[in-house]
Design a protein around this motif. Structure first.
Motif, short mmCIF file in Angstrom:
data_model
loop_
_atom_site.label_atom_id
_atom_site.label_comp_id
_atom_site.label_asym_id
_atom_site.label_seq_id
_atom_site.Cartn_x
_atom_site.Cartn_y
_atom_site.Cartn_z
N LYS A 105 1.00 -1.07 -0.04
CA LYS A 105 -0.17 0.05 0.10
C LYS A 105 0.79 1.37 -0.09
O LYS A 105 1.92 1.36 0.88
N ASP A 337 -4.30 0.40 -4.74
CA ASP A 337 -3.47 0.40 -3.64
C ASP A 337 -2.64 1.85 -3.42
O ASP A 337 -1.59 1.45 -2.77
N ASP A 378 -8.31 -1.78 4.47
CA ASP A 378 -8.19 -2.39 3.41
C ASP A 378 -7.58 -3.74 3.64
O ASP A 378 -7.98 -4.70 3.28
N GLU A 381 -9.33 -5.95 5.70
CA GLU A 381 -10.77 -6.36 4.90
C GLU A 381 -12.02 -6.07 6.03
O GLU A 381 -13.01 -6.46 6.19
N GLU A 382 -11.49 -4.83 6.57
CA GLU A 382 -12.73 -4.24 7.36
C GLU A 382 -13.46 -3.10 6.74
O GLU A 382 -13.11 -2.48 5.94
N THR A 383 -14.65 -2.74 7.13
CA THR A 383 -15.59 -1.55 6.64
C THR A 383 -14.89 -0.42 7.32
O THR A 383 -14.66 -0.37 8.44
#
Ligand code: FAD
Length: 485
Positions: A105, A337, A378, A381-383
């Motif tokens: 990233k 990314d 990201d 993998e969370e909102t």
């Protein structure tokens, strides 16, 4: 020596956006490698952060050697070298020192560069970093007259601070400082420009910017930009010209620069002005209102342009109209990314009705912090929801030694005629303006020690219908805080 490095997170830029982002990500992923690549030898860190109210914040800035950051976060490495190439598809960055970085990233926080009125003219100076402020100071010490072009925050502070030198201030608007306030507030400030310096000692509460005096804060070796200066950038630097007396500011309203001449060019020019009457100066400025001023040099304070150049070639980065890297509500650019924050980016999401992007210190910090949280979300993998700080525009600053608080649509931005203004003004003391639409408060300008910021912030956030209070809202004999408690 060229080398290849695999790093989970790479952040570009040692300004407030980049440093905040790097600190946040390094603390959230202590066992992952984080690299901060920066063109400047010092990094800018936020200290004494204070959440004044729900959205208003104040902090101080300190320029520090990168070792301070590395000591604090063992997984964070600061590399002083400018990025010269990005190959986004390959997740690869190349720095000028020959190193190549493979990232998972990346966050670009490379700030802006001065939008110089005219490039490559020896008598035109832009102010952006510690170096250029010092260059300005040096040239000013020998100057009798300067011309300042621009009407934003830098120009405002500059014309107020300069002593011992005549200032011709050319602005394209009808009133001074229109980036921040309306003609009424501008009128409130005018007497401050006329006051003698010794009388300009109103109390001031504002974040303090400190510079290291190790001679750092300089641009990178390759001429890359240093970090943008911030609040109180002129603090501790005396802006004194060659004259004994304080020579005053003359404002030329509603005009733009037609041309800037060197002395030689001026004498050769076909201008119909009586040249001999203008005196002998190193430079001459021809304004489009027909006037010509001789001066020692010109300060171009006409804003910044996002510093995107090193990242564009070969990539598919979407640019906004103002040439910033367009980011979505997760601070993501159009390349996978690759995130961006601070002055280099342009908010591409649909903003809240009470927020607008302005390239300011506070927003650089907020975006850097939020970008780090988005990168983390990201990876995990969370909102993540758009942060609350983007709900309401707030800015605390100081102009002409007065505390200035700007809230929401403080200049009725985007409201057309669909708004009403309430104003209260006590000359030399305070100026309070409230913007209402449909009876609800959507913005405010508070100049002086008004103590109204928290109450008004609440009224704006809760969108209470204030129609029945009318002008009472600004009645100085009513304690508005009690009123709405
Ligand atoms: P910057 O602070 O500009 O940092 C960019 C960083 O990127 C620097 O470290 C630079 O070295 C690095 N960089 C650039 N190119 C590369 C590259 N190719 N590779 C690696 N690194 C690179 N805001 C306020 O809120 N209040 C004020 O009173 C105020 N006054 C100001 C006065 C002046 C004179 C100026 C110029 C700005 C002022 N601002 C003020 C604006 C504020 O300073 C900026 O909005 C803020 O600093 C932006 O932070 P940033 O981290 O995005 O960028």
């Amino acid at each position: 020596m060229a080398s290849d490095k695999q790093v989970t997170f790479v952040i570009v830029g040692g300004g407030i956006a980049g440093v905040t982002c790097a600190e946040q990500i390094a603390s959230q992923f202590p066992s992952d490698g984080v690299c901060l690549l920066t063109a400047s030898p010092l990094v800018k860190t936020v200290i004494n952060f204070k959440q004044v109210s729900k959205t208003l914040e104040e902090f101080d800035i300190e320029e520090q050697p990168s070792s301070v950051l590395e000591e604090k976060y063992p997984n964070l490495k600061v590399i002083q070298s400018a990025v010269k190439l990005l190959r986004a598809k390959e997740h690869l960055l190349q720095a000028e020192n020959g190193q190549t970085f493979h990232y998972k990233k990346l966050c670009l926080c490379s700030g802006g560069k001065p939008k110089l009125l005219i490039q490559d003219k020896p008598h035109v100076l832009g102010i952006r970093d510690t170096d250029s402020a010092q260059d300005f100071q040096k040239r000013l010490s020998k100057a009798k007259r300067i011309v300042v072009i621009g009407n934003g925050g830098i120009a405002l502070e500059l014309v107020y601070e300069v002593e011992g030198c005549e200032v011709i201030w050319a602005i394209k608007d009808k009133a001074i400082g229109n980036t921040f306030f309306d003609a009424g507030a501008a009128q409130f400030f005018i007497p401050s420009l006329e006051a003698e310096k010794k009388d300009r000692s109103l109390p001031c509460k504002r974040s303090r910017y400190t510079t290291d005096n190790t001679g750092a804060g300089h641009s990178g070796a390759s001429g890359e930009l240093g970090s943008a200066l911030g609040p109180d950038w002129h603090e501790g630097i005396e802006f004194r010209g060659a004259e004994q007396s304080s020579s005053g500011v003359h404002i030329e309203y509603e005009c733009e620069v037609d041309e800037i001449f060197t002395q030689h060019e001026f004498l050769q020019s076909k201008l119909s002005t009586k040249k001999s009457e203008l005196g002998v100066w190193p430079a001459y400025v021809h304004l489009n209102n027909g006037k010509v001023y001789g001066c020692d040099f010109v300060v171009s304070a006409t804003g910044v342009v996002p510093n995107t150049e090193p990242f564009l070639h070969g990539n598919n980065l979407d640019l906004a109209e103002d040439h910033g890297l367009r980011v979505d509500d997760h601070m993501r650019t159009s390349e996978q990314d690759v995130y961006a924050a601070g002055d280099v980016c342009t908010a591409g999401w649909k903003p809240s009705a009470l927020w607008q992007q302005m390239r300011l210190w506070t927003q650089a910090r907020q975006m850097g912090w939020y970008a780090a949280r988005c990168m983390a979300a990201d990876v995990l993998e969370e909102t993540i929801e758009l942060d609350f700080c983007f709900e309401l525009f707030t800015h605390i600053t100081k102009f002409f030694n007065y505390k200035v608080v700007l809230l929401g649509k403080f200049n009725a931005q985007g409201l057309g005629f669909d708004h009403e203004l309430l104003v209260r003004c006590t000359k030399g003391q305070e100026y309070v303006k409230v913007v209402l639409t449909g009876g609800r408060m959507v913005g405010a300008v508070l100049i002086g020690e008004t103590d109204l910021e928290e109450t008004f912030e609440n009224l704006i956030l809760n969108q209470m219908d204030l129609s029945r209070y009318g002008e009472e809202l600004l009645n100085p004999n009513i304690d508005i805080e009690d009123y709405f408690d």
